[in-house]
Enzyme design. Structure first.
Site, PDB file in Angstrom:
ATOM      1  N   ASP A  33       0.851  -1.192   0.000  1.00 17.66           N
ATOM      2  CA  ASP A  33       0.000   0.000   0.000  1.00 17.66           C
ATOM      3  C   ASP A  33       0.888   1.243   0.000  1.00 17.66           C
ATOM      4  O   ASP A  33       1.880   1.324   0.739  1.00 17.66           O
ATOM      5  CB  ASP A  33      -0.926  -0.005   1.229  1.00 17.66           C
ATOM      6  CG  ASP A  33      -2.086   0.957   1.076  1.00 17.66           C
ATOM      7  OD1 ASP A  33      -3.231   0.491   0.977  1.00 17.66           O
ATOM      8  OD2 ASP A  33      -1.828   2.189   1.038  1.00 17.66           O
ATOM      9  N   ASN A  89     -12.841  -3.165   2.659  1.00 14.57           N
ATOM     10  CA  ASN A  89     -13.765  -2.035   2.730  1.00 14.57           C
ATOM     11  C   ASN A  89     -14.709  -2.125   1.529  1.00 14.57           C
ATOM     12  O   ASN A  89     -14.255  -2.312   0.399  1.00 14.57           O
ATOM     13  CB  ASN A  89     -13.000  -0.719   2.707  1.00 14.57           C
ATOM     14  CG  ASN A  89     -12.129  -0.536   3.936  1.00 14.57           C
ATOM     15  OD1 ASN A  89     -12.514  -0.902   5.048  1.00 14.57           O
ATOM     16  ND2 ASN A  89     -10.938   0.017   3.748  1.00 14.57           N
ATOM     17  N   GLN A  96     -14.513   2.422   1.396  1.00 11.80           N
ATOM     18  CA  GLN A  96     -13.792   2.055   0.170  1.00 11.80           C
ATOM     19  C   GLN A  96     -13.498   3.309  -0.650  1.00 11.80           C
ATOM     20  O   GLN A  96     -14.381   4.158  -0.846  1.00 11.80           O
ATOM     21  CB  GLN A  96     -14.626   1.071  -0.657  1.00 11.80           C
ATOM     22  CG  GLN A  96     -13.886   0.527  -1.867  1.00 11.80           C
ATOM     23  CD  GLN A  96     -14.672  -0.559  -2.598  1.00 11.80           C
ATOM     24  OE1 GLN A  96     -15.819  -0.844  -2.281  1.00 11.80           O
ATOM     25  NE2 GLN A  96     -14.031  -1.155  -3.597  1.00 11.80           N
ATOM     26  N   VAL A  98     -10.966   2.950  -3.486  1.00  9.54           N
ATOM     27  CA  VAL A  98     -10.577   2.454  -4.815  1.00  9.54           C
ATOM     28  C   VAL A  98     -11.568   1.353  -5.188  1.00  9.54           C
ATOM     29  O   VAL A  98     -11.646   0.326  -4.495  1.00  9.54           O
ATOM     30  CB  VAL A  98      -9.128   1.921  -4.827  1.00  9.54           C
ATOM     31  CG1 VAL A  98      -8.806   1.305  -6.190  1.00  9.54           C
ATOM     32  CG2 VAL A  98      -8.142   3.040  -4.503  1.00  9.54           C
ATOM     33  N   HIS A 102     -10.235  -5.379  -3.268  1.00  7.68           N
ATOM     34  CA  HIS A 102      -8.901  -5.640  -2.720  1.00  7.68           C
ATOM     35  C   HIS A 102      -9.037  -6.025  -1.254  1.00  7.68           C
ATOM     36  O   HIS A 102      -9.956  -5.580  -0.557  1.00  7.68           O
ATOM     37  CB  HIS A 102      -7.979  -4.424  -2.866  1.00  7.68           C
ATOM     38  CG  HIS A 102      -8.565  -3.145  -2.377  1.00  7.68           C
ATOM     39  ND1 HIS A 102      -9.505  -2.427  -3.091  1.00  7.68           N
ATOM     40  CD2 HIS A 102      -8.361  -2.455  -1.231  1.00  7.68           C
ATOM     41  CE1 HIS A 102      -9.855  -1.350  -2.403  1.00  7.68           C
ATOM     42  NE2 HIS A 102      -9.179  -1.347  -1.264  1.00  7.68           N
TER      43      HIS A 102
HETATM   44  P1  AMP Z   1      -9.763   1.329   0.291  1.00  9.24           P
HETATM   45  O1  AMP Z   1      -9.895   2.632   1.013  1.00  9.24           O
HETATM   46  O2  AMP Z   1     -10.134   0.125   1.078  1.00  9.24           O
HETATM   47  O3  AMP Z   1     -10.442   1.389  -1.059  1.00  9.24           O
HETATM   48  O4  AMP Z   1      -8.211   1.131   0.038  1.00  9.24           O
HETATM   49  C1  AMP Z   1      -7.533   1.668  -1.039  1.00  9.24           C
HETATM   50  C2  AMP Z   1      -6.076   1.622  -0.684  1.00  9.24           C
HETATM   51  O5  AMP Z   1      -5.330   1.756  -1.878  1.00  9.24           O
HETATM   52  C3  AMP Z   1      -5.614   2.714   0.258  1.00  9.24           C
HETATM   53  O6  AMP Z   1      -5.065   2.125   1.434  1.00  9.24           O
HETATM   54  C4  AMP Z   1      -4.574   3.474  -0.546  1.00  9.24           C
HETATM   55  O7  AMP Z   1      -3.494   3.916   0.231  1.00  9.24           O
HETATM   56  C5  AMP Z   1      -4.158   2.437  -1.568  1.00  9.24           C
HETATM   57  N1  AMP Z   1      -3.628   2.956  -2.822  1.00  9.24           N
HETATM   58  C6  AMP Z   1      -4.169   3.906  -3.602  1.00  9.24           C
HETATM   59  N2  AMP Z   1      -3.420   4.104  -4.692  1.00  9.24           N
HETATM   60  C7  AMP Z   1      -2.382   3.234  -4.609  1.00  9.24           C
HETATM   61  C8  AMP Z   1      -1.243   2.944  -5.428  1.00  9.24           C
HETATM   62  N3  AMP Z   1      -1.038   3.596  -6.571  1.00  9.24           N
HETATM   63  N4  AMP Z   1      -0.377   1.983  -5.017  1.00  9.24           N
HETATM   64  C9  AMP Z   1      -0.587   1.335  -3.853  1.00  9.24           C
HETATM   65  N5  AMP Z   1      -1.633   1.547  -3.037  1.00  9.24           N
HETATM   66  C10 AMP Z   1      -2.509   2.493  -3.402  1.00  9.24           C
END
Ligand code: AMP
Length: 116
Positions: A33, A89, A96, A98, A102
């Site tokens: 992350d 999430n 959530q 992204v 995941h």
């Molecule tokens: P969520 O909030 O559960 O959707 O988690 C999305 C996660 O993706 C967050 O913890 C971000 O820090 C992570 N994230 C977003 N962009 C990237 C990236 N380019 N590389 C690695 N992690 C990322």
């Protein structure tokens, strides 16, 4: 996000943007992350762009099982012998951000409960 636009995680899978990839197979990828919330914070991501857990269908059962076994494998590889937290999430109220399914693996420190 439109259905035709790749998520940021699909761009990582396609090597269009960089990531610290720690595991990959034909169905899944795992990378660190970018904004870690624990000493070890890894995301396990299906290559199939399912937006969120609530969009998974019964025909995805093999993939969903594979993701959990990938979590186990990646956590072992990361040396998390004393345990770890897994988080999915789902949707806006689930936190959530992204919209490409995941599983978070968080470890390297004791985890509190209840989560925020
Ligand atoms: P969520 O909030 O559960 O959707 O988690 C999305 C996660 O993706 C967050 O913890 C971000 O820090 C992570 N994230 C977003 N962009 C990237 C990236 N380019 N590389 C690695 N992690 C990322």
């Amino acid at each position: 996000m439109s259905q035709t636009q790749d998520s940021i995680f699909t761009k990582i899978i396609k090597r269009e943007i960089p990531a610290d990839i720690v595991y990959e197979d034909e169905l899944a990828i795992a990378f660190k992350d970018v904004n870690p919330q624990a000493p070890i914070h890894i995301l396990v991501v299906p290559k199939q762009p399912i937006a969120k857990l609530s969009d998974a269908e019964s025909q995805d059962h093999r993939l969903m099982g594979h993701l959990l076994l990938t979590v186990k494998r990646v956590a072992e590889q990361a040396g998390l012998v004393n345990g770890y937290r897994t988080v999915i999430n789902t949707g806006p109220e689930g936190g959530q951000t992204v919209f490409h399914l995941h599983i978070h693996i968080l470890g390297g420190r004791p985890m509190g409960w209840p989560p925020g």
